[in-house]
Design a protein around this motif. Structure first.
Motif, PDB file in Angstrom:
ATOM      1  N   ALA A 158      11.666  -6.033  10.835  1.00 56.48           N
ATOM      2  CA  ALA A 158      11.169  -4.770  10.157  1.00 56.48           C
ATOM      3  C   ALA A 158      11.261  -4.368  10.420  1.00 56.48           C
ATOM      4  O   ALA A 158      11.916  -3.398   9.518  1.00 56.48           O
ATOM      5  CB  ALA A 158       9.612  -4.490  10.830  1.00 56.48           C
ATOM      6  N   TYR A 159      13.106  -4.514  11.181  1.00 60.27           N
ATOM      7  CA  TYR A 159      13.515  -3.804  11.364  1.00 60.27           C
ATOM      8  C   TYR A 159      15.361  -3.740  11.626  1.00 60.27           C
ATOM      9  O   TYR A 159      15.362  -3.051  10.304  1.00 60.27           O
ATOM     10  CB  TYR A 159      13.345  -2.924  13.067  1.00 60.27           C
ATOM     11  N   GLY A 160      15.752  -5.024  11.860  1.00 58.67           N
ATOM     12  CA  GLY A 160      16.951  -5.456  11.618  1.00 58.67           C
ATOM     13  C   GLY A 160      18.246  -5.277  12.246  1.00 58.67           C
ATOM     14  O   GLY A 160      18.778  -5.230  11.721  1.00 58.67           O
ATOM     15  N   VAL A 161      17.847  -4.059  13.036  1.00 55.32           N
ATOM     16  CA  VAL A 161      19.260  -3.532  13.901  1.00 55.32           C
ATOM     17  C   VAL A 161      19.833  -4.273  15.291  1.00 55.32           C
ATOM     18  O   VAL A 161      20.142  -3.272  16.376  1.00 55.32           O
ATOM     19  CB  VAL A 161      18.809  -1.670  13.319  1.00 55.32           C
ATOM     20  N   ASP A 162      18.651  -5.256  15.902  1.00 59.58           N
ATOM     21  CA  ASP A 162      18.572  -4.698  17.295  1.00 59.58           C
ATOM     22  C   ASP A 162      19.491  -6.094  17.509  1.00 59.58           C
ATOM     23  O   ASP A 162      20.431  -5.974  16.650  1.00 59.58           O
ATOM     24  CB  ASP A 162      17.004  -5.150  17.687  1.00 59.58           C
ATOM     25  N   ALA A 163      19.712  -6.461  19.259  1.00 60.86           N
ATOM     26  CA  ALA A 163      20.980  -6.960  19.176  1.00 60.86           C
ATOM     27  C   ALA A 163      20.738  -8.540  18.362  1.00 60.86           C
ATOM     28  O   ALA A 163      22.196  -8.470  18.246  1.00 60.86           O
ATOM     29  CB  ALA A 163      20.617  -7.065  20.752  1.00 60.86           C
ATOM     30  N   VAL A 164      19.496  -9.017  18.424  1.00 67.00           N
ATOM     31  CA  VAL A 164      19.444 -10.328  17.931  1.00 67.00           C
ATOM     32  C   VAL A 164      20.250  -9.968  16.373  1.00 67.00           C
ATOM     33  O   VAL A 164      20.901 -11.095  16.621  1.00 67.00           O
ATOM     34  CB  VAL A 164      18.724 -11.090  18.020  1.00 67.00           C
ATOM     35  N   SER A 165      19.768  -9.486  16.030  1.00 73.54           N
ATOM     36  CA  SER A 165      20.641  -9.077  14.592  1.00 73.54           C
ATOM     37  C   SER A 165      22.576  -8.980  14.494  1.00 73.54           C
ATOM     38  O   SER A 165      22.336  -9.454  12.865  1.00 73.54           O
ATOM     39  CB  SER A 165      20.099  -7.596  13.699  1.00 73.54           C
ATOM     40  N   GLU A 166      22.161  -8.282  15.474  1.00 69.66           N
ATOM     41  CA  GLU A 166      23.697  -8.437  15.761  1.00 69.66           C
ATOM     42  C   GLU A 166      24.329  -9.693  15.803  1.00 69.66           C
ATOM     43  O   GLU A 166      25.791  -9.874  15.746  1.00 69.66           O
ATOM     44  CB  GLU A 166      24.084  -7.118  17.094  1.00 69.66           C
ATOM     45  N   MET A 167      23.437 -10.833  16.513  1.00 75.33           N
ATOM     46  CA  MET A 167      24.269 -11.830  17.134  1.00 75.33           C
ATOM     47  C   MET A 167      24.340 -12.817  15.540  1.00 75.33           C
ATOM     48  O   MET A 167      25.065 -13.457  15.805  1.00 75.33           O
ATOM     49  CB  MET A 167      23.493 -12.501  17.691  1.00 75.33           C
ATOM     50  N   LYS A 168      23.255 -12.643  14.426  1.00 74.78           N
ATOM     51  CA  LYS A 168      23.735 -13.401  13.836  1.00 74.78           C
ATOM     52  C   LYS A 168      24.423 -12.697  12.757  1.00 74.78           C
ATOM     53  O   LYS A 168      24.779 -13.448  11.867  1.00 74.78           O
ATOM     54  CB  LYS A 168      21.928 -13.066  12.679  1.00 74.78           C
ATOM     55  N   LEU A 211       0.554  -1.447  -0.203  1.00 75.84           N
ATOM     56  CA  LEU A 211      -0.282  -0.119   0.119  1.00 75.84           C
ATOM     57  C   LEU A 211       0.980   1.365   0.374  1.00 75.84           C
ATOM     58  O   LEU A 211      -0.066   2.378   0.061  1.00 75.84           O
ATOM     59  CB  LEU A 211      -0.866   0.210   1.204  1.00 75.84           C
ATOM     60  N   LYS A 212       2.375   1.099   0.070  1.00 79.21           N
ATOM     61  CA  LYS A 212       2.974   2.263   0.123  1.00 79.21           C
ATOM     62  C   LYS A 212       2.952   3.056   1.323  1.00 79.21           C
ATOM     63  O   LYS A 212       3.071   4.544   0.966  1.00 79.21           O
ATOM     64  CB  LYS A 212       3.108   2.812  -0.848  1.00 79.21           C
ATOM     65  N   VAL A 213       2.615   2.976   2.239  1.00 81.16           N
ATOM     66  CA  VAL A 213       1.889   3.921   3.297  1.00 81.16           C
ATOM     67  C   VAL A 213       3.418   4.003   4.329  1.00 81.16           C
ATOM     68  O   VAL A 213       4.299   2.712   4.641  1.00 81.16           O
ATOM     69  CB  VAL A 213       1.309   3.631   4.642  1.00 81.16           C
ATOM     70  N   THR A 214       4.249   4.785   4.169  1.00 87.06           N
ATOM     71  CA  THR A 214       5.957   5.111   4.608  1.00 87.06           C
ATOM     72  C   THR A 214       5.729   6.395   6.100  1.00 87.06           C
ATOM     73  O   THR A 214       5.062   6.937   5.535  1.00 87.06           O
ATOM     74  CB  THR A 214       6.557   5.277   3.683  1.00 87.06           C
ATOM     75  N   PHE A 215       6.535   6.104   6.763  1.00 88.46           N
ATOM     76  CA  PHE A 215       6.844   7.006   7.529  1.00 88.46           C
ATOM     77  C   PHE A 215       8.058   7.876   6.619  1.00 88.46           C
ATOM     78  O   PHE A 215       8.390   8.673   7.698  1.00 88.46           O
ATOM     79  CB  PHE A 215       7.428   6.794   9.262  1.00 88.46           C
ATOM     80  N   SER A 216       8.889   7.033   6.259  1.00 87.51           N
ATOM     81  CA  SER A 216      10.335   7.950   5.771  1.00 87.51           C
ATOM     82  C   SER A 216      10.055   6.834   4.678  1.00 87.51           C
ATOM     83  O   SER A 216      10.638   6.133   4.817  1.00 87.51           O
ATOM     84  CB  SER A 216      11.312   8.139   7.147  1.00 87.51           C
ATOM     85  N   ASP A 217      11.509   8.056   3.922  1.00 86.74           N
ATOM     86  CA  ASP A 217      12.061   7.509   2.300  1.00 86.74           C
ATOM     87  C   ASP A 217      13.247   6.550   2.998  1.00 86.74           C
ATOM     88  O   ASP A 217      13.596   6.061   1.890  1.00 86.74           O
ATOM     89  CB  ASP A 217      12.537   8.244   1.547  1.00 86.74           C
ATOM     90  N   THR A 218      13.506   7.245   4.262  1.00 89.16           N
ATOM     91  CA  THR A 218      14.576   6.336   4.437  1.00 89.16           C
ATOM     92  C   THR A 218      14.350   4.578   5.081  1.00 89.16           C
ATOM     93  O   THR A 218      13.679   5.294   5.799  1.00 89.16           O
ATOM     94  CB  THR A 218      15.442   7.039   6.242  1.00 89.16           C
ATOM     95  N   PRO A 219      15.291   3.931   4.498  1.00 86.08           N
ATOM     96  CA  PRO A 219      14.791   2.437   4.881  1.00 86.08           C
ATOM     97  C   PRO A 219      15.028   1.987   5.985  1.00 86.08           C
ATOM     98  O   PRO A 219      14.090   1.576   6.621  1.00 86.08           O
ATOM     99  CB  PRO A 219      15.192   2.158   3.708  1.00 86.08           C
ATOM    100  N   SER A 220      16.073   2.366   6.971  1.00 83.01           N
ATOM    101  CA  SER A 220      15.792   1.905   7.812  1.00 83.01           C
ATOM    102  C   SER A 220      15.021   2.395   9.113  1.00 83.01           C
ATOM    103  O   SER A 220      14.737   2.527   9.916  1.00 83.01           O
ATOM    104  CB  SER A 220      17.418   2.402   8.683  1.00 83.01           C
ATOM    105  N   VAL A 221      15.290   3.799   8.793  1.00 86.24           N
ATOM    106  CA  VAL A 221      13.810   4.993   9.382  1.00 86.24           C
ATOM    107  C   VAL A 221      12.241   4.598   9.266  1.00 86.24           C
ATOM    108  O   VAL A 221      12.015   4.536  10.670  1.00 86.24           O
ATOM    109  CB  VAL A 221      13.960   6.019   8.821  1.00 86.24           C
ATOM    110  N   ASN A 222      11.291   4.057   8.150  1.00 84.44           N
ATOM    111  CA  ASN A 222      10.496   3.419   8.188  1.00 84.44           C
ATOM    112  C   ASN A 222       9.611   1.541   8.572  1.00 84.44           C
ATOM    113  O   ASN A 222       9.345   1.627   9.405  1.00 84.44           O
ATOM    114  CB  ASN A 222      10.496   3.474   6.282  1.00 84.44           C
ATOM    115  N   GLY A 223      11.383   1.384   8.285  1.00 83.60           N
ATOM    116  CA  GLY A 223      11.395   0.116   8.744  1.00 83.60           C
ATOM    117  C   GLY A 223      11.409   0.202  10.223  1.00 83.60           C
ATOM    118  O   GLY A 223      10.660  -0.445  11.435  1.00 83.60           O
ATOM    119  N   TYR A 224      12.383   0.793  10.571  1.00 85.70           N
ATOM    120  CA  TYR A 224      11.810   1.115  12.437  1.00 85.70           C
ATOM    121  C   TYR A 224      10.603   1.449  12.498  1.00 85.70           C
ATOM    122  O   TYR A 224      10.001   0.884  14.353  1.00 85.70           O
ATOM    123  CB  TYR A 224      12.914   2.654  12.820  1.00 85.70           C
TER     124      TYR A 224
END
Length: 228
Positions: A176-186, A84-97
């Motif tokens: 949706a985000y991919g920058v948390d602690a578990v992502s760093e562990m992976k 649906l292209k409902v976004t909070f920001s054009d920056t993927p990381s900010v939108n994902g957050y």
């Protein structure tokens, strides 16, 4: 055996681990505030004298509580954001957050609602009747009389919801985000290879986040307990 318990890799990558947990703390902090607001709104619907509002609150809470968090996060990211292209920001990381915050806040808000509703049920019915007798509206009696007592009665359960939400950040951030602690562990597992010390290091990190919260809410629940 020495290689199995060699924590050198953990200390060498301590900055990455701390960065991951800082992202988890940011995600959990914003989610906690929004979930509390959403849960309060939903509980006002669920105990409302208006049948339509009660029905809406009941449906929303039951749907969210019986839907896996992964599906809620995927609905937000794949459905609302990508399709649906409902976004909070054009920056993927900010939108994902912010979509991660949205998914986790709405999901956790349903559990906050049920915890608060159990607190509302502890308030003597006579107090609500007394509020009506002096001319207070439902909203006024809820805001000034019922909810303050309900919050005090459910500090412990709300603490349990918060701890569960902190652990749930691992699910929603992965989707949706991919920058948390578990992502760093992976990432560390991929770069350095899976090892027990790295796993133990991250497990200790989550214990540091959740155990103090559990002790604090236990202490606060005793301090804020309403004498009956």
């Amino acid at each position: 055996m020495n290689e199995l318990f060699n924590f050198t890799e953990v200390f060498d990558n301590l900055d990455k681990i701390l960065s991951g947990f800082w992202a988890t703390i940011r995600l959990a902090s914003v989610t906690a505030v929004l979930a509390l607001i959403i849960g309060t709104v939903l509980v006002s619907f669920r105990v409302s004298p208006t049948p339509v509002l009660r029905g809406v609150g009941t449906v929303v809470v039951n749907v969210l509580r019986n839907t896996p968090l992964t599906l809620v996060a995927l609905l937000c990211v794949s459905g609302l954001s990508d399709v649906l292209k409902v976004t909070f920001s054009d920056t993927p990381s900010v939108n994902g957050y912010w979509w991660a915050v949205t998914a986790l806040s709405v999901y956790t808000g349903a559990f906050v609602c049920e915890a608060l509703r159990s607190g509302v049920n502890t308030v003597p019915l006579g107090q609500a009747e007394a509020a009506r007798s002096i001319g207070l509206t439902f909203g006024q009696s809820l805001r000034m009389i019922i909810l303050p007592q309900a919050f005090r009665a459910v500090v412990g359960p709300l603490g349990s919801v918060l701890i569960a939400m902190i652990k749930n950040t691992t699910i929603v951030a992965a989707v949706a985000y991919g920058v948390d602690a578990v992502s760093e562990m992976k990432i560390m597992f991929f770069d350095l290879g899976a090892s027990l010390p790295i796993f133990i290091g991250f497990a200790i990190g989550y214990l540091i986040l959740t155990l103090p919260a559990g002790f604090f809410f236990g202490w606060l629940a005793k301090r804020m307990a309403v004498a009956r």
